[in-house]
Design a protein around this motif. Structure first.
Motif, PDB file in Angstrom:
ATOM      1  N   GLY A  72       1.047  -1.102  -0.180  1.00 25.96           N
ATOM      2  CA  GLY A  72      -0.136   0.207   0.236  1.00 25.96           C
ATOM      3  C   GLY A  72       1.201   0.746   0.071  1.00 25.96           C
ATOM      4  O   GLY A  72       1.707   1.383  -0.619  1.00 25.96           O
ATOM      5  N   ILE A  73       0.431   2.541   0.595  1.00 32.47           N
ATOM      6  CA  ILE A  73       1.427   3.749   0.905  1.00 32.47           C
ATOM      7  C   ILE A  73       1.431   4.028   2.796  1.00 32.47           C
ATOM      8  O   ILE A  73       0.375   3.871   3.183  1.00 32.47           O
ATOM      9  CB  ILE A  73       0.715   4.472   0.405  1.00 32.47           C
ATOM     10  CG1 ILE A  73       1.683   6.005   0.195  1.00 32.47           C
ATOM     11  CG2 ILE A  73      -1.275   4.967   0.625  1.00 32.47           C
ATOM     12  CD1 ILE A  73       0.757   6.987  -1.072  1.00 32.47           C
ATOM     13  N   GLN A  74       2.630   3.900   2.364  1.00 29.88           N
ATOM     14  CA  GLN A  74       3.076   4.847   3.769  1.00 29.88           C
ATOM     15  C   GLN A  74       3.164   6.219   3.891  1.00 29.88           C
ATOM     16  O   GLN A  74       4.123   6.675   3.004  1.00 29.88           O
ATOM     17  CB  GLN A  74       4.106   4.200   4.537  1.00 29.88           C
ATOM     18  CG  GLN A  74       4.210   2.612   5.584  1.00 29.88           C
ATOM     19  CD  GLN A  74       4.912   2.069   5.868  1.00 29.88           C
ATOM     20  OE1 GLN A  74       6.080   2.561   5.439  1.00 29.88           O
ATOM     21  NE2 GLN A  74       4.819   1.320   6.725  1.00 29.88           N
ATOM     22  N   VAL A  75       2.420   7.194   4.808  1.00 32.71           N
ATOM     23  CA  VAL A  75       3.002   8.786   4.486  1.00 32.71           C
ATOM     24  C   VAL A  75       2.745   9.184   6.089  1.00 32.71           C
ATOM     25  O   VAL A  75       2.006   8.839   6.721  1.00 32.71           O
ATOM     26  CB  VAL A  75       1.699   9.071   4.013  1.00 32.71           C
ATOM     27  CG1 VAL A  75       1.934  10.903   3.999  1.00 32.71           C
ATOM     28  CG2 VAL A  75       1.439   8.776   2.464  1.00 32.71           C
ATOM     29  N   ALA A  76       4.546  10.031   6.210  1.00 35.54           N
ATOM     30  CA  ALA A  76       4.280  10.296   7.578  1.00 35.54           C
ATOM     31  C   ALA A  76       5.469  11.050   7.927  1.00 35.54           C
ATOM     32  O   ALA A  76       6.047  11.650   6.277  1.00 35.54           O
ATOM     33  CB  ALA A  76       5.325   8.772   8.513  1.00 35.54           C
ATOM     34  N   GLY A  77       5.247  12.150   8.742  1.00 34.65           N
ATOM     35  CA  GLY A  77       5.665  13.342   9.124  1.00 34.65           C
ATOM     36  C   GLY A  77       7.288  13.192   8.807  1.00 34.65           C
ATOM     37  O   GLY A  77       8.010  14.376   8.777  1.00 34.65           O
ATOM     38  N   PHE A  78       7.645  12.504   8.853  1.00 35.65           N
ATOM     39  CA  PHE A  78       9.088  11.950   9.185  1.00 35.65           C
ATOM     40  C   PHE A  78       9.665  10.650   8.717  1.00 35.65           C
ATOM     41  O   PHE A  78      10.820  10.779   8.244  1.00 35.65           O
ATOM     42  CB  PHE A  78       9.730  12.361  11.413  1.00 35.65           C
ATOM     43  CG  PHE A  78      11.103  12.433  11.176  1.00 35.65           C
ATOM     44  CD1 PHE A  78      11.619  13.526  11.064  1.00 35.65           C
ATOM     45  CD2 PHE A  78      11.619  11.096  11.543  1.00 35.65           C
ATOM     46  CE1 PHE A  78      13.634  13.453  10.789  1.00 35.65           C
ATOM     47  CE2 PHE A  78      12.693  11.025  12.385  1.00 35.65           C
ATOM     48  CZ  PHE A  78      13.659  12.002  11.755  1.00 35.65           C
ATOM     49  N   LEU A  79       9.371   9.201   9.348  1.00 36.44           N
ATOM     50  CA  LEU A  79      10.021   8.269   8.870  1.00 36.44           C
ATOM     51  C   LEU A  79       8.553   7.576   8.938  1.00 36.44           C
ATOM     52  O   LEU A  79       7.995   7.113   9.598  1.00 36.44           O
ATOM     53  CB  LEU A  79      11.315   8.034  10.263  1.00 36.44           C
ATOM     54  CG  LEU A  79      11.779   6.882  10.445  1.00 36.44           C
ATOM     55  CD1 LEU A  79      12.486   6.753   9.495  1.00 36.44           C
ATOM     56  CD2 LEU A  79      11.803   5.904  11.105  1.00 36.44           C
ATOM     57  N   ASN A  80       9.298   6.473   7.961  1.00 33.65           N
ATOM     58  CA  ASN A  80       8.231   5.641   7.693  1.00 33.65           C
ATOM     59  C   ASN A  80       9.376   4.098   7.519  1.00 33.65           C
ATOM     60  O   ASN A  80      10.760   4.260   6.699  1.00 33.65           O
ATOM     61  CB  ASN A  80       7.823   5.672   5.974  1.00 33.65           C
ATOM     62  CG  ASN A  80       6.900   6.137   6.258  1.00 33.65           C
ATOM     63  OD1 ASN A  80       6.088   6.420   6.751  1.00 33.65           O
ATOM     64  ND2 ASN A  80       7.099   7.020   4.724  1.00 33.65           N
ATOM     65  N   ILE A  81       8.956   2.799   8.594  1.00 29.25           N
ATOM     66  CA  ILE A  81       9.927   2.235   8.462  1.00 29.25           C
ATOM     67  C   ILE A  81       9.262   1.169   8.101  1.00 29.25           C
ATOM     68  O   ILE A  81       7.894   0.200   8.523  1.00 29.25           O
ATOM     69  CB  ILE A  81      10.739   1.493   9.481  1.00 29.25           C
ATOM     70  CG1 ILE A  81      11.290   3.356   9.965  1.00 29.25           C
ATOM     71  CG2 ILE A  81      11.631   0.974   9.881  1.00 29.25           C
ATOM     72  CD1 ILE A  81      11.960   3.216  11.358  1.00 29.25           C
ATOM     73  N   ALA A  82       9.443  -0.116   7.084  1.00 32.26           N
ATOM     74  CA  ALA A  82       8.965  -0.988   6.914  1.00 32.26           C
ATOM     75  C   ALA A  82       9.446  -2.312   5.897  1.00 32.26           C
ATOM     76  O   ALA A  82      11.161  -2.327   6.143  1.00 32.26           O
ATOM     77  CB  ALA A  82       7.700  -1.147   5.736  1.00 32.26           C
ATOM     78  N   SER A  83       9.177  -3.385   6.066  1.00 33.50           N
ATOM     79  CA  SER A  83      10.679  -4.649   5.541  1.00 33.50           C
ATOM     80  C   SER A  83      10.420  -4.919   3.589  1.00 33.50           C
ATOM     81  O   SER A  83      11.130  -3.872   3.645  1.00 33.50           O
ATOM     82  CB  SER A  83      10.237  -5.585   6.515  1.00 33.50           C
ATOM     83  OG  SER A  83      11.265  -6.571   5.599  1.00 33.50           O
TER      84      SER A  83
END
Length: 610
Positions: free
Chosen positions: A417-428
């Motif tokens: 999908g999509i990750q939206v963050a103000g500072f940090l995104n972490i995923a495998s």
């Protein structure tokens, strides 16, 4: 032989002393006595009992009839049993320390009945604690105490029978008088092995409900009242002031009702339609359709419908419907519906629906959900849906959908999908995109868009290059081939003046031609500084480079670049003009008598290490 006799005598004395000590620990009414009356008066009988039981009676002398003579024998019977036999309900007695207070029995109203006595095991003769004795019509009930004694008062009994229940024993019906006082010993038949297996299975279900609401610290008597009933009692209505003070009395926790109204608070076996509590509602088993409390709802069984509490809802089984509270909602098993609270929502089973909270949402199992929180969302297992949080979203395993957070998104395993963050995104492993200031992943099939992106199996490249402006330039590229970030530094030395330093940042993408060749497109912005970091000299570059990979971790590249240099005249130092470092100009102009802008086409060559 003499030593053996002394030893036996010593053991006998110790045993007698031990029995005496144990007997004296018991309340006076429960102490075992063995006495023989031979034409003794009642007062004389009391004196004999005092001497043997090591306690005292306290009573008005006129309430004990001394004219009647008693001749009978009592062997290992409690004080209470002996008094029951002597006075036949005409006298009441109670413990007060080491005293037994005797009073004249109050006059009963018409059709008022008092039944008391002990509950015994029919096989062993031992007294049975916490057996439930109740009238099925009025729901008046009592329970045998820790010594097996019971006492029950009924008003206007419509039926002349009571029911007796105890886990592990056969249910027993008890015939009673229409009025007056009766001393009745109840003897219960233990269940056989096959019946016990079935009963244990049913009681384990009831026991699980008790464990569910163990935080309430239910008394042994109330636990027994729940466990003693293989099947719940059923009635239409309960009205209570507080638990046990209401229409169903002590049987409320073993009774399922259609409607429950608790003025302050109440406990029921379960509710089939509607429950309203001024302060709290507590239900051992299931609740259906509608429940509202000013402070707390606590349900041990499955719930279906709507639940409202001013402070907290606690459900220890599955829930289907809507759960709303001012502070916290908690469901121990699966949830299907909407959870909304001012502070937090917690579901430990599978979740299918919407969680909305002012501070946090937590779900620990596989779910399909939408989580909306002012601060934090947590999905502990494989989940699908949307997480939106003011601060952080956390997925403990795989997540499919969208994560939107003011600061951080974290998915421990695969994300789609999509990750939206103000500072940090972490995923495998990411099948989709990441958008944040910093993006970190193991692999990604989409595009990580941000100031810094790191993909463990992506692009990590150090580039050493030279061009017409900066003879020595070092860059680090990170991200993936389809979109990467560049961090750049460079230097130009001058014989008669201070060196010119360059610091910059860029983004880029590349296209694969073959296993060993690629085309790179970079957009870069750099600041050129000679004397101080406040100098406003900026260089913009669009470069196109062809890369050929010579070895597995070594490549060469080169290509043209389009350049725009903006120089502030105020930053120029004597002996060198920054505008003079360009090889030529396709365009040159000075704006506001302070800033000079030049454009030209240049080129570069580079060595790249992977």
């Amino acid at each position: 032989m003499e030593r053996v006799a002394i030893s036996i005598f010593f053991i006998a004395i110790c045993s007698l002393f031990s029995w005496s000590q144990e007997n004296n620990v018991l309340p006076p009414l429960e102490r075992s006595l063995s006495i023989k009356l031979v034409s003794n008066s009642a007062k004389e009988a009391l004196k004999i009992m005092e001497d043997q039981g090591k306690f005292s009676f306290a009573f008005k002398t006129d309430i004990v009839d001394s004219s009647h003579r008693l001749s009978r024998t009592y062997q290992n019977q409690t004080t209470r049993e002996i008094l029951d036999d002597i006075f036949q309900g005409e006298i009441t007695y109670s413990n007060k320390g080491n005293y037994i207070l005797l009073k004249k029995s109050p006059k009963l109203k018409v059709q008022e009945v008092i039944i008391e006595g002990y509950v015994f095991d029919l096989t062993t003769g031992e007294k049975i604690t916490y057996a439930t004795i109740y009238d099925t019509v009025s729901f008046t009930s009592t329970i045998s105490n820790e010594y097996g004694h019971y006492s029950l008062k009924l008003s206007n009994p419509e039926e002349a029978y009571l029911n007796v229940k105890k886990i592990g024993y056969r249910d027993t019906s008890l015939r009673i008088a229409k009025s007056g006082t009766e001393i009745i010993s109840i003897r219960l038949q233990p269940l056989n092995t096959d019946s016990l297996v079935s009963y244990d299975k049913d009681s384990s279900y009831s026991l699980s409900k008790i464990k569910n609401i163990k935080f309430l610290k239910i008394s042994d008597e109330r636990k027994a009242n729940i466990l003693n009933f293989k099947d719940q009692l059923k009635t239409k209505l309960q009205v209570s002031l507080i638990p046990s003070i209401g229409t169903n009395g002590l049987l409320s926790s073993s009774t399922a009702v259609d409607y429950s109204f608790n003025i302050f608070g109440g406990i029921t076996g379960g509710v089939r339609k509607l429950e309203i509590g001024g302060f709290f509602n507590i239900d051992v088993d299931s609740v259906h359709y509608f429940q509202i409390a000013g402070f707390l709802n606590a349900v041990g069984g499955y719930q279906h419908g709507l639940q409202f509490a001013g402070f907290t809802n606690l459900n220890y089984d599955s829930f289907k419907g809507g759960q709303f509270s001012g502070f916290l909602n908690f469901v121990r098993k699966d949830f299907h519906g909407i959870q909304a609270s001012g502070f937090g929502n917690v579901t430990l089973g599978k979740f299918n629906g919407i969680q909305a909270a002012g501070f946090f949402n937590v779900n620990t199992n596989s779910s399909r959900l939408i989580q909306l929180a002012g601060f934090y969302n947590y999905a502990g297992n494989n989940s699908t849906g949307i997480q939106i949080a003011g601060f952080m979203n956390f997925a403990g395993k795989n997540f499919k959908g969208s994560q939107l957070a003011g600061f951080l998104n974290y998915t421990r395993k695969d994300f789609k999908g999509i990750q939206v963050a103000g500072f940090l995104n972490i995923a495998s492993n990411v099948k989709g995109s990441q958008l944040s200031f910093i993006n970190i992943n193991d692999t990604i099939s989409g595009i990580p868009i941000g100031f810094f992106s790191y993909s463990r199996k992506g692009l990590h490249q150090i580039e050493l290059s030279t061009n017409e402006i900066l003879p020595l330039q070092l860059a680090f590229k990170t991200g993936i081939n389809s979109f990467y970030n560049s961090f750049i530094g460079g230097i130009r030395t001058n014989r008669n003046s201070a060196p010119i330093w360059a610091f910059g940042y860029g983004i880029g993408t590349s296209v694969r031609f073959s296993d060993k060749s690629r085309m790179y497109f970079d957009l870069q912005a750099m600041s050129l500084q000679q004397n101080k970091f406040s100098d406003g000299n900026n260089l913009g570059k669009l470069t196109i480079s062809y890369q050929y990979q010579i070895k597995k971790k070594f490549a060469i590249s080169g290509g043209p670049s389009f350049n725009i240099l903006s120089v502030k005249n105020a930053s120029l130092t004597p002996g060198i003009k920054l505008v003079g470092i360009t090889p030529y100009s396709l365009y040159s102009n000075t704006f506001a008598k302070d800033t000079n802008v030049q454009m030209w086409i240049g080129g570069h060559i580079a060595l790249r290490l992977f």
